[in-house]
Design a protein around this motif. Structure first.
Motif, PDB file in Angstrom:
ATOM      1  N   CYS A  91      11.223   2.000  -1.129  1.00 19.16           N
ATOM      2  CA  CYS A  91      11.927   0.764  -1.508  1.00 19.16           C
ATOM      3  C   CYS A  91      13.390   0.809  -1.060  1.00 19.16           C
ATOM      4  CB  CYS A  91      11.807   0.514  -3.000  1.00 19.16           C
ATOM      5  SG  CYS A  91      10.108   0.436  -3.593  1.00 19.16           S
ATOM      6  N   SER A 131       0.498  -4.507  -0.021  1.00 14.94           N
ATOM      7  CA  SER A 131      -0.447  -4.163   1.039  1.00 14.94           C
ATOM      8  C   SER A 131      -1.260  -2.945   0.646  1.00 14.94           C
ATOM      9  CB  SER A 131       0.288  -3.886   2.356  1.00 14.94           C
ATOM     10  OG  SER A 131       1.089  -2.723   2.261  1.00 14.94           O
ATOM     11  N   SER A 176       8.970   3.956   3.984  1.00 19.82           N
ATOM     12  CA  SER A 176       9.526   4.093   5.328  1.00 19.82           C
ATOM     13  C   SER A 176       9.576   5.566   5.686  1.00 19.82           C
ATOM     14  CB  SER A 176      10.945   3.497   5.401  1.00 19.82           C
ATOM     15  OG  SER A 176      10.935   2.119   5.092  1.00 19.82           O
ATOM     16  N   CYS A 179       2.481  -1.555  -3.259  1.00 21.03           N
ATOM     17  CA  CYS A 179       2.240  -0.905  -1.973  1.00 21.03           C
ATOM     18  C   CYS A 179       1.331   0.283  -2.265  1.00 21.03           C
ATOM     19  CB  CYS A 179       3.556  -0.448  -1.344  1.00 21.03           C
ATOM     20  SG  CYS A 179       3.340   0.504   0.176  1.00 21.03           S
ATOM     21  N   GLU A 237       6.305   2.172   8.859  1.00 19.89           N
ATOM     22  CA  GLU A 237       6.807   1.275   7.824  1.00 19.89           C
ATOM     23  C   GLU A 237       5.618   0.608   7.143  1.00 19.89           C
ATOM     24  OE1 GLU A 237      10.092   0.431   7.204  1.00 19.89           O
ATOM     25  OE2 GLU A 237      11.078   1.581   8.793  1.00 19.89           O
ATOM     26  N   ILE A 238       5.544   0.716   5.825  1.00 18.13           N
ATOM     27  CA  ILE A 238       4.447   0.111   5.071  1.00 18.13           C
ATOM     28  C   ILE A 238       5.046  -0.864   4.058  1.00 18.13           C
ATOM     29  CG2 ILE A 238       2.434   0.542   3.628  1.00 18.13           C
ATOM     30  CD1 ILE A 238       2.332   3.360   4.742  1.00 18.13           C
ATOM     31  N   PRO A 239       4.679  -2.146   4.125  1.00 11.16           N
ATOM     32  CA  PRO A 239       5.307  -3.151   3.255  1.00 11.16           C
ATOM     33  C   PRO A 239       4.693  -3.198   1.864  1.00 11.16           C
ATOM     34  CG  PRO A 239       3.721  -4.204   4.698  1.00 11.16           C
ATOM     35  CD  PRO A 239       3.746  -2.745   5.089  1.00 11.16           C
ATOM     36  N   ARG A 240       5.350  -3.913   0.982  1.00 12.90           N
ATOM     37  CA  ARG A 240       4.825  -4.157  -0.350  1.00 12.90           C
ATOM     38  C   ARG A 240       3.615  -5.090  -0.253  1.00 12.90           C
ATOM     39  NH1 ARG A 240       5.995  -8.957  -2.752  1.00 12.90           N
ATOM     40  NH2 ARG A 240       5.883  -8.015  -4.817  1.00 12.90           N
ATOM     41  N   MET A 251      10.812  -2.761   3.152  1.00 12.48           N
ATOM     42  CA  MET A 251       9.603  -1.963   3.199  1.00 12.48           C
ATOM     43  C   MET A 251       9.511  -1.056   1.964  1.00 12.48           C
ATOM     44  SD  MET A 251       7.785  -2.703   5.808  1.00 12.48           S
ATOM     45  CE  MET A 251       8.017  -3.820   7.191  1.00 12.48           C
ATOM     46  N   SER A 252       8.292  -0.906   1.440  1.00 11.65           N
ATOM     47  CA  SER A 252       8.130  -0.030   0.276  1.00 11.65           C
ATOM     48  C   SER A 252       8.099   1.440   0.660  1.00 11.65           C
ATOM     49  CB  SER A 252       6.836  -0.397  -0.467  1.00 11.65           C
ATOM     50  OG  SER A 252       6.976  -1.656  -1.104  1.00 11.65           O
TER      51      SER A 252
END
Length: 254
Positions: free
Chosen positions: A62, A29, A4, A191, A24-27, A1-2
Motif C-alpha cells: 500500500c 484483485s 509492489s 488484494c 505490481e499487484i493492485p487492490r 498498488m497494494s
C-alpha cells in the motif's frame, strides 16, 4: 498498488531463485502464484508478508516499504495464511478466528464489541457461522481452510497472502474456496495473492497470474498468461505439456 516488488533478489543458500524482479499487484484483485516446486513461491510470499528479508530489493505494501512498518502496522496491513493446519484440541473455531483481532485489542488482549462483531462478520462471510463453537480438531479440511481465511478477514488487512490454500481439498472444494477468494477480492476490495498448482483455477478464476521461471518472475492477466507460452516453457523437458484450452498439465508419454 497494494503490493509492489522492486528489483527483488531471492536466494536459497548459493542458489539464486529470483534476480532483479519487479511486479505490481493492485487492490481488489485475485492473483494466482504458480511455478515448479522449489522455485521460491513460499519464500517470496514470506518476503512480502515481512516474515523474512529478501537478499536485495524492496517490497512495498500500500505504498509503504515493508521494512518501515513496525509489527503492529505490518499486522494491520497484511495477513498470511500458511499451509499448516490448525488442529488445537478444544480451541473453538470462533476463538481461533478471534486471534486475527490481536493487532487491535488492548494490552490484555481483551475483545471489545467491535472485535466480536468483526469475528462474527468474518465467520458469516466465509459461510461457517454455524461452526462458531465447533472445536478446530473436528473440522474438515475445507472447513478448516475457511476458518483460516476467516481469521485473515478478522485481521482486517488490505492484503491477504495464502500459501497453497487448496492443497488438501477435493476438486469441488478447491473451486468453492477459490470462488470465495475471488468474491472477497472484488466485493471487499482486498488484494489477494495465493500460491497454487491448480492451473485451471488460476486461469479461470483469477484476474492475473504470477509465474516463477527461475530466475525470472512474470506477471500477466490470466488470459494473456494462458496464451503467452510461458506455462508451456515452464514444464517443457519434464515430460509434461500444458493445454491452454482447459488449463491443465498433461503427460507427454503415450
Amino acid at each position: 498498488m497494494s503490493i509492489s516488488l522492486h528489483h527483488i533478489r531471492l536466494a536459497y543458500g548459493p542458489r539464486v531463485l529470483l534476480e532483479e524482479v519487479s511486479a505490481e499487484i493492485p487492490r481488489a484483485s485475485l492473483t494466482a502464484f504458480i511455478g515448479r516446486n522449489g522455485t521460491g513461491k513460499s519464500s517470496l510470499l514470506r518476503v512480502i508478508a515481512g516474515l523474512r528479508p529478501a537478499e536485495g530489493g524492496e517490497v512495498r505494501l500500500c505504498g509503504t516499504p515493508v521494512s518501515a512498518l513496525n509489527p503492529r502496522q505490518l499486522a494491520s496491513t497484511v495477513s498470511f495464511v500458511a499451509t499448516d493446519k490448525v488442529r488445537i484440541a478444544n480451541l473453538a473455531c470462533e476463538d481461533m478466528v478471534a486471534l486475527g483481532r490481536a493487532p487491535y485489542t488492548n494490552w490484555f488482549g481483551r475483545m471489545q464489541k467491535s472485535d466480536r462483531a468483526a469475528v462474527r462478520h468474518a465467520l458469516e462471510t466465509v459461510g461457517i457461522a454455524d461452526l462458531a463453537r465447533k472445536p478446530m480438531e473436528t473440522l474438515s479440511d475445507g472447513e478448516c481452510q475457511r476458518a483460516m481465511i476467516a481469521r485473515a478477514l478478522a485481521q482486517d488487512t488490505p492484503v491477504i497472502l495464502l500459501d497453497e490454500p487448496t492443497a488438501f481439498l477435493d476438486l469441488p472444494n478447491r473451486y468453492a474456496l477459490a470462488s470465495l477468494l475471488r468474491r472477497l477480492a472484488h466485493d471487499e476490495g482486498r488484494c489477494i495473492l495465493f500460491s497454487t498448482h491448480d492451473l485451471d483455477i488460476a486461469l479461470s478464476l483469477c484476474d492475473s497470474v504470477l509465474l516463477i521461471d527461475t530466475p525470472a518472475l512474470h506477471h500477466l492477466p490470466a488470459a494473456e498468461m494462458a496464451a503467452s507460452g510461458l506455462i508451456e516453457r515452464l514444464f517443457a523437458g519434464a515430460g509434461l505439456s500444458f493445454d491452454p484450452l482447459c488449463g491443465r498439465i498433461r503427460t507427454d508419454e503415450p
